[in-house]
Design a protein around this motif. Structure first.
Motif, short mmCIF file in Angstrom:
data_model
loop_
_atom_site.label_atom_id
_atom_site.label_comp_id
_atom_site.label_asym_id
_atom_site.label_seq_id
_atom_site.Cartn_x
_atom_site.Cartn_y
_atom_site.Cartn_z
N GLN A 1 -0.88 -6.82 -0.91
CA GLN A 1 -0.40 -6.44 0.43
C GLN A 1 -1.29 -5.32 0.96
N LEU B 1 -2.55 -4.33 3.95
CA LEU B 1 -2.18 -3.54 5.13
C LEU B 1 -1.00 -2.63 4.86
N TRP B 2 0.01 -3.16 4.17
CA TRP B 2 1.18 -2.35 3.84
C TRP B 2 0.79 -1.20 2.91
N ALA C 1 -1.13 1.44 4.83
CA ALA C 1 -0.23 2.19 5.72
C ALA C 1 0.58 3.22 4.93
#
Length: 133
Positions: free
Chosen positions: A105, A107-108, A111
């Motif tokens: 994951q 992008l998660w 972030a």
């Protein structure tokens, strides 16, 4: 330091505490989902991946870590000096643990790492503002 200078920078420290509470709540939800939910629905285990924990251990880790993170965020907002050090340690562990999910994951994970770095900045640089009020 005057009250106008304090009030201007206190928002960063409050931001750090609130993000810790929210991140802790997400970890608690992840932990509970791993412990009480059907594992085939929520979590996929594949061969060839390096995971050091099974689903139950992963769930307990996130449940306990989430509670600790949320409590540290609450005490940080209340102005506890010790909560600043605990917050930096917990958020650092959270940022490093996100590296394990980076391939799955991206992008998660990026972030969350960015938010963790902002929380560390807020707590280290402006955390004292909460104790001076």
């Amino acid at each position: 330091m005057s009250d106008t200078q304090q009030s201007r920078w206190t928002g960063w420290a409050v931001f750090g505490g609130i993000v810790m509470i929210i991140a802790g709540a997400f970890d608690v939800v992840y932990g509970l989902a791993a412990l009480i939910g059907p594992s085939s629905t929520y979590f996929l285990t594949e061969t060839g991946n390096l995971w050091l924990f099974d689903i139950t251990a992963w769930g307990w880790w996130h449940l306990i870590f989430g509670v600790l993170m949320a409590l540290a965020g609450v005490f940080l907002l209340r102005g506890a000096t010790w909560a600043r050090a605990v917050a930096v340690v917990l958020v650092s562990i959270n940022a490093v643990s996100q590296l394990a999910t980076l391939p799955y994951q991206p992008l998660w994970a990026l972030a969350i790492i960015a938010l963790d770095l902002l929380v560390i900045y807020a707590v280290v640089v402006h955390g004292r503002e909460l104790t001076d009020k």
